[in-house]
Design an enzyme around this catalytic site. Structure first.
Site, PDB file in Angstrom:
ATOM      1  N   TRP A 158       0.207   1.054  18.822  1.00  0.00           N
ATOM      2  CA  TRP A 158      -0.675   1.474  17.733  1.00  0.00           C
ATOM      3  C   TRP A 158      -1.628   2.533  18.248  1.00  0.00           C
ATOM      4  O   TRP A 158      -2.538   2.231  19.026  1.00  0.00           O
ATOM      5  CB  TRP A 158      -1.450   0.266  17.193  1.00  0.00           C
ATOM      6  CG  TRP A 158      -0.543  -0.682  16.476  1.00  0.00           C
ATOM      7  CD1 TRP A 158      -0.185  -0.631  15.165  1.00  0.00           C
ATOM      8  CD2 TRP A 158       0.156  -1.796  17.041  1.00  0.00           C
ATOM      9  NE1 TRP A 158       0.699  -1.642  14.884  1.00  0.00           N
ATOM     10  CE2 TRP A 158       0.934  -2.380  16.000  1.00  0.00           C
ATOM     11  CE3 TRP A 158       0.225  -2.357  18.321  1.00  0.00           C
ATOM     12  CZ2 TRP A 158       1.748  -3.488  16.204  1.00  0.00           C
ATOM     13  CZ3 TRP A 158       1.035  -3.464  18.521  1.00  0.00           C
ATOM     14  CH2 TRP A 158       1.788  -4.011  17.470  1.00  0.00           C
ATOM     15  N   HIS A 178      -3.688  -1.877  11.552  1.00  0.00           N
ATOM     16  CA  HIS A 178      -2.785  -2.592  10.643  1.00  0.00           C
ATOM     17  C   HIS A 178      -3.590  -3.666   9.910  1.00  0.00           C
ATOM     18  O   HIS A 178      -4.767  -3.890  10.233  1.00  0.00           O
ATOM     19  CB  HIS A 178      -1.589  -3.206  11.391  1.00  0.00           C
ATOM     20  CG  HIS A 178      -1.952  -3.974  12.651  1.00  0.00           C
ATOM     21  ND1 HIS A 178      -1.012  -4.519  13.494  1.00  0.00           N
ATOM     22  CD2 HIS A 178      -3.155  -4.301  13.195  1.00  0.00           C
ATOM     23  CE1 HIS A 178      -1.617  -5.133  14.498  1.00  0.00           C
ATOM     24  NE2 HIS A 178      -2.894  -5.019  14.334  1.00  0.00           N
ATOM     25  N   ARG A 204      -4.440   5.377  11.867  1.00  0.00           N
ATOM     26  CA  ARG A 204      -3.730   5.658  13.118  1.00  0.00           C
ATOM     27  C   ARG A 204      -4.174   7.005  13.656  1.00  0.00           C
ATOM     28  O   ARG A 204      -4.338   7.964  12.891  1.00  0.00           O
ATOM     29  CB  ARG A 204      -2.210   5.693  12.881  1.00  0.00           C
ATOM     30  CG  ARG A 204      -1.599   4.408  12.325  1.00  0.00           C
ATOM     31  CD  ARG A 204      -1.334   3.373  13.402  1.00  0.00           C
ATOM     32  NE  ARG A 204      -1.018   2.080  12.799  1.00  0.00           N
ATOM     33  CZ  ARG A 204       0.214   1.657  12.500  1.00  0.00           C
ATOM     34  NH1 ARG A 204       1.245   2.429  12.754  1.00  0.00           N
ATOM     35  NH2 ARG A 204       0.402   0.464  11.973  1.00  0.00           N
ATOM     36  N   GLN A 218      -1.274  -0.744   3.870  1.00  0.00           N
ATOM     37  CA  GLN A 218      -0.275  -1.780   4.136  1.00  0.00           C
ATOM     38  C   GLN A 218      -0.557  -2.991   3.268  1.00  0.00           C
ATOM     39  O   GLN A 218      -1.649  -3.145   2.709  1.00  0.00           O
ATOM     40  CB  GLN A 218      -0.343  -2.240   5.607  1.00  0.00           C
ATOM     41  CG  GLN A 218       0.137  -1.213   6.611  1.00  0.00           C
ATOM     42  CD  GLN A 218       0.152  -1.783   8.023  1.00  0.00           C
ATOM     43  OE1 GLN A 218      -0.609  -2.710   8.345  1.00  0.00           O
ATOM     44  NE2 GLN A 218       1.005  -1.230   8.871  1.00  0.00           N
ATOM     45  N   VAL A 261       4.794 -11.991  16.466  1.00  0.00           N
ATOM     46  CA  VAL A 261       5.854 -12.809  15.853  1.00  0.00           C
ATOM     47  C   VAL A 261       6.971 -13.049  16.853  1.00  0.00           C
ATOM     48  O   VAL A 261       7.203 -12.251  17.762  1.00  0.00           O
ATOM     49  CB  VAL A 261       6.433 -12.139  14.582  1.00  0.00           C
ATOM     50  CG1 VAL A 261       5.481 -12.288  13.408  1.00  0.00           C
ATOM     51  CG2 VAL A 261       6.789 -10.689  14.837  1.00  0.00           C
ATOM     52  N   ALA A 315       5.167 -14.103   8.830  1.00  0.00           N
ATOM     53  CA  ALA A 315       4.263 -13.006   8.491  1.00  0.00           C
ATOM     54  C   ALA A 315       5.099 -11.758   8.254  1.00  0.00           C
ATOM     55  O   ALA A 315       6.224 -11.655   8.743  1.00  0.00           O
ATOM     56  CB  ALA A 315       3.260 -12.767   9.621  1.00  0.00           C
TER      57      ALA A 315
HETATM   58  N1  DAH Z   1       1.367  -4.888  11.872  1.00  0.00           N
HETATM   59  C1  DAH Z   1       2.649  -4.223  12.020  1.00  0.00           C
HETATM   60  C2  DAH Z   1       2.433  -2.732  12.041  1.00  0.00           C
HETATM   61  O1  DAH Z   1       1.511  -2.265  11.481  1.00  0.00           O
HETATM   62  C3  DAH Z   1       3.581  -4.583  10.887  1.00  0.00           C
HETATM   63  C4  DAH Z   1       3.986  -6.016  10.966  1.00  0.00           C
HETATM   64  C5  DAH Z   1       5.107  -6.355  11.682  1.00  0.00           C
HETATM   65  C6  DAH Z   1       3.232  -6.995  10.355  1.00  0.00           C
HETATM   66  C7  DAH Z   1       5.524  -7.692  11.782  1.00  0.00           C
HETATM   67  C8  DAH Z   1       3.626  -8.324  10.433  1.00  0.00           C
HETATM   68  C9  DAH Z   1       4.763  -8.643  11.159  1.00  0.00           C
HETATM   69  O2  DAH Z   1       2.944  -9.308   9.861  1.00  0.00           O
HETATM   70  O3  DAH Z   1       5.154  -9.946  11.231  1.00  0.00           O
HETATM   71  O4  DAH Z   1       3.216  -2.038  12.647  1.00  0.00           O
END
Ligand code: DAH
Length: 351
Positions: A158, A178, A204, A218, A261, A315
């Protein structure tokens, strides 16, 4: 011709001419011809002296009566003709100064806001509550609690915008990269079962191009309960895809890695435009990638005080501009924050 006959003749001609006078100029000429100093009636009256003495009074009375009658008739006719002339001139000279009405500008819901509203509604029907969180976030929530330790290379995934602090210690402050930090914030203050979605803006440190914005939106999803499995995740996302893209849609999971995750996936929906056959919109692949997802990592559950042996969760996170782009065919993400009214008007109708 007797004097009376002369007067009768004069009267007939005078009245006929007057009736024939079509405008103010003709009326003035008539007055000159009959009543003016050298007019016919004036001349008649002046000529009375030549008559025999016994004729004179009768002829004089009749002549004066005719003069009054013609004067009155002329005054009336002349006024009417002048008024008509004025009307004509006014009509010819008229300038139309009325303006078309001005329509007040009607605002419209921004397509991103509308998508957020639609998503909230879809997830509400699946039992998810919509919550929102801070855009200025601590590294603790944005990274640490999500199993992304300081100095771990995973942080580099990120590209982060940092907020300057006074440097006297305390946590690092960032613009959230995020919506995932809200997972931890919600779990910290809630006991399972948890079902929330979190729409919001994220940031970002990134160069902009047609598919990258430094700020975008998001929607995070989180469900934690006893016996939550990957099947629940897949069913939830399949229902989302069908609500957004039609009843025939299928969902694809592929292995992916996100520190928070395990297992992690990226998920895609088969392209509704070509029915998965491959087209311009899905770039020939038949699939449109919507976001990342997975089963909540035990470290994340533990970090917020949950027992990973008692509860499990899934998630997911999806990009909202991307969803609108897929639905509308807009191909440049910069258009959303570009403030070009022509774009907003078009897409407000298309969406
Ligand atoms: N937070 C991640 C991003 O911004 C996206 C994401 C991926 C969110 C997997 C989630 C997850 O909740 O389980 O790249």
């Amino acid at each position: 011709m007797t004097v009376q006959e002369q007067l009768d003749d004069l009267r007939r001609r005078a009245l006929a001419d007057l009736a024939a006078a079509a405008d103010a100029a003709a009326s003035a000429a008539w007055e000159h011809a009959y009543l003016g100093p050298k007019g016919e009636l004036t001349r008649f009256l002046r000529g009375l002296g030549a008559l025999a003495a016994e004729e004179r009074p009768v002829a004089g009375r009749a002549g004066n009566a005719l003069k009054q009658e013609l004067s009155a008739a002329w005054t009336e006719r002349d006024q009417a003709l002048r008024a008509a002339d004025l009307d004509l001139r006014l009509a010819a000279d008229a300038v139309d100064v009325t303006l078309p009405g001005r329509r007040p500008l009607l605002g419209a819901i921004h397509p991103v806001t509308r998508m957020i509203d639609d998503l909230s509604e879809i997830f509400a029907l699946l039992g998810f509550q919509t919550v929102v969180g801070p855009e200025v976030e601590t590294a603790h929530y944005n990274f640490d609690l999500l199993n992304i330790p300081a100095d771990h290379p995973a942080r580099d995934v990120w590209d982060t915008i940092h907020v300057e602090t006074d440097g006297t210690g305390g946590d690092e402050i960032v613009l959230r990269t995020h919506t995932s930090p809200m997972q931890a914030r919600v779990m910290e203050r809630t006991q399972p079962p948890v079902r929330v979605v979190v729409p919001g803006r994220v940031y970002r440190y990134e160069a902009q191009d047609a598919s990258h914005e430094w700020a975008f939106h998001q929607l995070e999803g989180l469900a934690v309960d006893r016996n939550i499995t990957m099947a629940d995740l897949k069913g939830t996302l399949a229902e989302l895809a069908r609500q957004l893209f039609g009843p025939e849609r299928r969902i694809r999971f592929r292995c992916d890695f996100f520190p928070f995750v395990e297992p992690g996936v990226d998920f895609a929906v088969d392209c509704a435009i070509c029915n998965g056959q491959g087209c311009r919109v899905c770039k020939g692949s038949g699939w449109l990638e919507l976001g990342g997802a997975g089963m909540v990592h035990p470290n994340v559950l533990r970090a917020v005080g949950y027992d990973p042996d008692a509860v499990s969760g899934f998630a997911f996170g999806l990009g909202i501009e991307r969803l609108v782009m897929m639905q509308t065919g807009v191909d440049d993400v910069r258009a959303f924050a570009g403030n070009d009214l022509r774009f907003l008007r078009q897409i407000a109708r298309a969406a």
